[in-house]
Design a protein around this motif. Structure first.
Motif, PDB file in Angstrom:
ATOM      1  N   TYR A 167     -10.296  26.841  32.250  1.00  0.00           N
ATOM      2  CA  TYR A 167      -8.936  27.234  32.616  1.00  0.00           C
ATOM      3  C   TYR A 167      -8.841  27.900  33.993  1.00  0.00           C
ATOM      4  O   TYR A 167      -9.815  28.401  34.521  1.00  0.00           O
ATOM      5  N   GLY A 168      -7.611  27.933  34.505  1.00  0.00           N
ATOM      6  CA  GLY A 168      -7.317  28.687  35.716  1.00  0.00           C
ATOM      7  C   GLY A 168      -7.246  30.175  35.415  1.00  0.00           C
ATOM      8  O   GLY A 168      -7.426  30.600  34.272  1.00  0.00           O
ATOM      9  N   PRO A 169      -6.982  30.984  36.465  1.00  0.00           N
ATOM     10  CA  PRO A 169      -6.980  32.440  36.281  1.00  0.00           C
ATOM     11  C   PRO A 169      -5.836  32.921  35.402  1.00  0.00           C
ATOM     12  O   PRO A 169      -4.747  32.367  35.427  1.00  0.00           O
ATOM     13  N   GLU A 204      -7.459  25.336  36.990  1.00  0.00           N
ATOM     14  CA  GLU A 204      -8.232  24.549  36.016  1.00  0.00           C
ATOM     15  C   GLU A 204      -9.172  23.584  36.747  1.00  0.00           C
ATOM     16  O   GLU A 204      -8.783  22.895  37.679  1.00  0.00           O
ATOM     17  N   ILE A 205     -10.417  23.539  36.285  1.00  0.00           N
ATOM     18  CA  ILE A 205     -11.452  22.826  37.033  1.00  0.00           C
ATOM     19  C   ILE A 205     -11.469  21.337  36.681  1.00  0.00           C
ATOM     20  O   ILE A 205     -11.336  20.951  35.515  1.00  0.00           O
ATOM     21  N   VAL A 206     -11.637  20.503  37.702  1.00  0.00           N
ATOM     22  CA  VAL A 206     -11.614  19.046  37.534  1.00  0.00           C
ATOM     23  C   VAL A 206     -12.736  18.384  38.345  1.00  0.00           C
ATOM     24  O   VAL A 206     -13.447  17.526  37.838  1.00  0.00           O
ATOM     25  N   SER A 207     -12.894  18.808  39.605  1.00  0.00           N
ATOM     26  CA  SER A 207     -13.862  18.153  40.494  1.00  0.00           C
ATOM     27  C   SER A 207     -15.270  18.699  40.251  1.00  0.00           C
ATOM     28  O   SER A 207     -15.450  19.750  39.621  1.00  0.00           O
ATOM     29  N   ASN A 231     -18.744  25.654  40.904  1.00  0.00           N
ATOM     30  CA  ASN A 231     -18.356  27.037  41.209  1.00  0.00           C
ATOM     31  C   ASN A 231     -18.092  27.835  39.939  1.00  0.00           C
ATOM     32  O   ASN A 231     -18.339  29.041  39.882  1.00  0.00           O
ATOM     33  N   ARG A 232     -17.573  27.174  38.906  1.00  0.00           N
ATOM     34  CA  ARG A 232     -17.283  27.861  37.655  1.00  0.00           C
ATOM     35  C   ARG A 232     -18.588  28.236  36.932  1.00  0.00           C
ATOM     36  O   ARG A 232     -18.755  29.356  36.471  1.00  0.00           O
ATOM     37  N   HIS A 233     -19.529  27.286  36.864  1.00  0.00           N
ATOM     38  CA  HIS A 233     -20.832  27.625  36.267  1.00  0.00           C
ATOM     39  C   HIS A 233     -21.485  28.767  37.040  1.00  0.00           C
ATOM     40  O   HIS A 233     -22.086  29.666  36.446  1.00  0.00           O
ATOM     41  N   ALA A 234     -21.365  28.700  38.369  1.00  0.00           N
ATOM     42  CA  ALA A 234     -21.981  29.748  39.194  1.00  0.00           C
ATOM     43  C   ALA A 234     -21.337  31.098  38.901  1.00  0.00           C
ATOM     44  O   ALA A 234     -22.036  32.113  38.785  1.00  0.00           O
ATOM     45  N   ASP A 266     -16.441  21.990  23.575  1.00  0.00           N
ATOM     46  CA  ASP A 266     -15.398  21.308  24.353  1.00  0.00           C
ATOM     47  C   ASP A 266     -15.142  21.899  25.736  1.00  0.00           C
ATOM     48  O   ASP A 266     -14.931  21.170  26.708  1.00  0.00           O
ATOM     49  N   HIS A 267     -15.182  23.251  25.861  1.00  0.00           N
ATOM     50  CA  HIS A 267     -14.706  23.860  27.113  1.00  0.00           C
ATOM     51  C   HIS A 267     -15.629  23.632  28.301  1.00  0.00           C
ATOM     52  O   HIS A 267     -15.225  23.908  29.436  1.00  0.00           O
ATOM     53  N   GLU A 268     -16.827  23.125  28.076  1.00  0.00           N
ATOM     54  CA  GLU A 268     -17.661  22.731  29.204  1.00  0.00           C
ATOM     55  C   GLU A 268     -17.006  21.582  29.967  1.00  0.00           C
ATOM     56  O   GLU A 268     -17.377  21.277  31.103  1.00  0.00           O
ATOM     57  N   VAL A 269     -16.020  20.919  29.313  1.00  0.00           N
ATOM     58  CA  VAL A 269     -15.261  19.840  29.968  1.00  0.00           C
ATOM     59  C   VAL A 269     -13.769  20.171  29.919  1.00  0.00           C
ATOM     60  O   VAL A 269     -13.146  20.452  30.943  1.00  0.00           O
ATOM     61  N   ASP A 270     -13.189  20.132  28.703  1.00  0.00           N
ATOM     62  CA  ASP A 270     -11.730  20.264  28.531  1.00  0.00           C
ATOM     63  C   ASP A 270     -11.467  20.618  27.066  1.00  0.00           C
ATOM     64  O   ASP A 270     -12.094  20.030  26.177  1.00  0.00           O
TER      65      ASP A 270
END
Ligand SMILES: [Fe+2]
Length: 525
Positions: A197-199, A211-214, A220-223, A246-250
């Motif tokens: 998710y986004g902030p 929300e992360i897609v690329s 950057n989110r894992h980091a 699921d949240h590792e993707v969507d």
């Protein structure tokens, strides 16, 4: 074997392909090689490159994976030049790294975000080792890890913790601070290692992008998550066995069906990005290197004669959630024969493995609640969470019937995450009939931080009377489950922290349950 040849052996398929293609424009720091692509042996970094710490995992009797990622600017693409870089590694028998018994060099490539996964082999079973990385003039912290016992070894005890659901925004990793103090052989993570998710500015801390897609987003989110101090401490102290939810993707995706309004093509690309970043940040073997939108994650790990772990992937191959997902009465789709959590191939693999296992405890490590749970407190109507196994009834029946018919499957125990709350269930061949056989036991762990809305606690508690196979429920506390196995008994201690708003909060044991060898079902300790 020259050092360069040794490096090549350790290169991933992806790296090999790129080597053959070759790149140009590297600096004079690069060392010459017979290939057009060169490797920087003495890199200079803009900042300390080991900010994401170290990790290890996949314990075998003769080795394990050690992991790190060079990322001097971890929240901003990593901050590494677009070049291959040499990383040296060492494994020692002592915590001060004085008795080094293996060392080598591996290439960190931009294609894998300068992550490295070294599969160390040739070690002694069932003992601690220490490891460290060096790149340029910088050294990583020293990590500790452990080999598995020899196959068939008569093992008197095994201790591990399992965890799931660590939403960065919802609070601090006080649970991991306490887990780092435990005496464990390894840690199992059951998914929702990151959230997409986004902030959310109403929360104690915020995500670092919408929300992360690329691929860049997922990296950057894992980091961001890996900068968690207490999370790094647990990675540095024990080997981990990871799987995803699921949240590792969507949220609640199923196979190639997204939650959001994305086209199939867009989601295939998104899943590939998510899976690649997952591989890059986890101590996984080369056998889990993603191939486009696919990644082989389900696998088996053995600990002497005491425990066999079947680590499942119930997202990548599952059929769509029935009945349009959510909490509701079952529609016909939830009972359909072809509805599957695991896909046919993984199901066959699981049954074959259970049948052949010689272990005292057969542990199915997976994501969503396997026991039936009717969330409706009224006795004349039913409500199920159809994202759980309650939406895949035929698949659950196949597994339970298999276990019941093959009595040689010793002591099946299911460990579960996903639902951000603590539960203990007896697994029944017919959940409607309390007199039906109990074929196994399920321990559902609460989240490290992720939210279980307080308003759900009372309705779930009210529904417990309709679910006599459910021995325990708590929605108030966050934490993890510590499990201690002996040939005679399994013990699960629900370790919870007083608050996730204080990173230093202490843990205590909320409840303990045991399973006796040969007697499926849980009893209060
Ligand atoms: Fe979760």
């Amino acid at each position: 074997m020259t050092r360069w040849d040794f490096n090549r052996l350790l290169l991933t398929q992806m790296q090999r392909r790129r080597l053959l293609i070759g790149v140009s424009g590297l600096t004079s720091l690069a060392i010459a090689s017979q290939f057009s692509r060169r490797v920087v042996a003495q890199p200079r970094f803009s900042d300390y490159p080991f900010k994401l710490g170290v990790a290890s995992g996949e314990p075998l009797p003769d080795g394990f994976v050690i992991w790190t990622r060079l990322a001097p600017q971890p929240l901003n693409g990593g901050g590494m030049p677009n070049q291959d870089v040499e990383v040296r590694w060492q494994v020692a028998r002592d915590p001060k790294m004085q008795q080094v018994i293996q060392k080598g060099t591996v290439i960190a490539t931009p294609e894998l975000a300068h992550s490295v996964h070294v599969e160390v082999q040739g070690l002694e079973p069932n003992r601690w080792y220490w490891y460290q990385f060096k790149a340029g003039n910088d050294t990583s912290r020293i990590g500790r890890t452990r080999t598995a016992p020899a196959r068939g070894e008569r093992l008197q005890q095994l201790t591990f913790a399992f965890a799931s659901c660590q939403d960065w925004q919802n609070g601090f990793y006080s649970a991991y601070r306490n887990m780092a103090q435990e005496e464990l052989d390894f840690v199992v993570h059951l998914g929702d290692y990151i959230y997409e998710y986004g902030p959310d500015f109403s929360k104690p801390r915020q995500h670092n992008s919408p929300e992360i897609v690329s691929l860049a987003d997922y990296r950057n989110r894992h980091a961001l998550y890996k900068t968690g101090f207490h999370l790094q401490a647990v990675h540095a102290k024990f080997p981990w066995i990871v799987t995803w939810d699921d949240h590792e993707v969507d949220n609640n995706y199923a196979n190639l069906i997204p939650e959001d309004n994305q086209t199939r093509e867009e989601f295939i690309k998104r899943r590939a990005n998510a899976y690649q970043a997952y591989y890059e940040h986890m101590p996984l073997r080369l056998s889990s290197l993603p191939k486009g939108p696919n990644l082989q994650l389900y696998r088996r790990l053995t600990f002497g004669d005491l425990a066999e772990f079947f680590v499942l992937d119930t997202r990548q191959y599952r059929t769509n959630q029935p009945c349009d997902d959510g909490l509701k009465p079952r529609c016909a789709e939830a009972l359909a024969e072809e509805a599957t959590m695991t896909g046919k191939e993984q199901e066959r693999w699981l049954f074959r493995g259970l049948e052949r296992s010689q272990a005292r405890w057969n542990v199915i490590a997976q994501q969503t609640m396997m026991a039936q749970f009717d969330f409706d407190a009224r006795s004349d109507s039913e409500t199920f969470n159809v994202d759980q196994w309650d939406g895949y009834v035929a698949a659950r029946n196949r597994l339970f019937n298999f276990i019941q018919q093959r009595k040689e499957v010793a002591n099946p125990v299911v460990i579960t995450g996903d639902i951000h709350s603590s539960w203990v269930h007896d697994l029944k061949t017919d959940f409607k009939n309390p007199a039906s056989p109990t074929i196994g036991t399920e321990f559902v762990g609460t989240s490290i931080t992720s939210d279980f809305p307080a308003q759900f606690i009372a309705p779930v508690t009210a529904a417990l009377a309709n679910n006599p196979h459910t021995k325990f429920f708590d929605g108030a506390f966050r934490g993890y489950v510590r499990c201690q196995l002996t040939p005679k008994q399994w013990r699960s201690d629900y370790r919870v922290v007083s608050t996730i708003l204080d990173p230093q909060a202490p843990a205590s044991t909320l409840a303990s349950f045991i399973v006796e060898n040969g007697q499926p079902g849980a009893q209060r300790a």
